[in-house]
Design an enzyme around this catalytic site. Structure first.
Site, PDB file in Angstrom:
ATOM      1  CG  ASP A  47      -1.698   1.207   1.413  1.00  0.00           C
ATOM      2  OD1 ASP A  47      -2.318   1.643   0.428  1.00  0.00           O
ATOM      3  OD2 ASP A  47      -1.688   1.778   2.528  1.00  0.00           O
ATOM      4  CG  ASP A 103      -1.345   7.721   0.631  1.00  0.00           C
ATOM      5  OD1 ASP A 103      -0.256   7.975   0.071  1.00  0.00           O
ATOM      6  OD2 ASP A 103      -2.441   8.067   0.159  1.00  0.00           O
TER       7      ASP A 103
HETATM    8 MG   LIG Z   1      -2.738   3.203   3.554  1.00  0.00          MG
END
Ligand SMILES: [Mg+2]
Ligand SMILES: [Zn+2]
Length: 197
Positions: free
Chosen positions: A25, A27
């Site tokens: 992922d 962020d």
């Molecule tokens: Mg995230």
């Protein structure tokens, strides 16, 4: 920093050796996550998490393929364009390159909730990656994410999952559930990579 729990990440001796693809992922894993409801809409809002680029370089050096899988709802909300996202990712890649690190693919969902089959926890981003990388499959892949949808998407496909637990004040709803479901719980990508290699 210490790994809080490793459960079911490596079910059998030898599983570690089968790992070839690492999905990240973005962020909250690679860069600092903005406050809930806020988005990275330009490069000047990007802040690397400590050691993230070096951790990606370590995965590269170990011969693993590293792929980004990111929900970018800001596009659906009109806060960011596809070109704007491409610009952010181009800058990110340039910085990674300077540190000897590389992402082998970037997959993003530009849609709003409930509109598509690719916004995590849906699995479309991973299915696209599995088409692009025919050697990849859930059995030789791990998903590293900081939210419940990351862990759910990984689990739906039968991938290994590592939950990056953020600072308590930043934790999203679903963190407790994500920590319960994930194969391992760590506090950073650096720690996750230490676990995988
Ligand atoms: Mg995230
Ligand atoms: Zn989508």
């Amino acid at each position: 920093m210490e790994t809080r729990r490793i459960r079911g990440l490596w079910e059998r001796e030898g599983d570690r050796g089968e790992l070839r693809f690492v999905f990240l992922d973005r962020d909250g894993v690679v860069n600092r996550k903005p406050p809930e409801g806020d988005y990275i809409t330009s490069w000047d809002r990007w802040e690397w998490l400590p050691g993230a680029a070096e951790a990606i370089a370590a995965l590269n050096q170990a011969g693993l393929t590293v792929l980004l899988a990111t929900n970018q709802r800001a596009i659906a909300l009109g806060l960011l364009s596809e070109e704007g996202l491409a610009e952010i990712h181009s800058r990110m890649r340039a910085h990674l390159e300077q540190r000897g690190a590389r992402l082998d693919g970037i997959y993003h969902c530009p849609h709003d909730r409930g509109q598509c089959r690719c916004r995590k926890p849906e699995t479309g981003l991973f299915e696209r990656a599995f088409r692009d990388f025919p050697a990849a499959n859930p059995g030789n892949s791990v998903m590293i994410g900081d939210s419940l949808p990351d862990i759910e998407a990984g689990r739906r496909l039968g991938m290994k999952t590592v939950f990056v637990e953020g600072p308590a004040e930043r934790n999203k709803p679903g963190s407790v559930e994500a920590a319960r479901l994930a194969g391992a719980v760590v506090s950073s990508l650096v720690e996750a990579v230490g676990l995988l290699l």
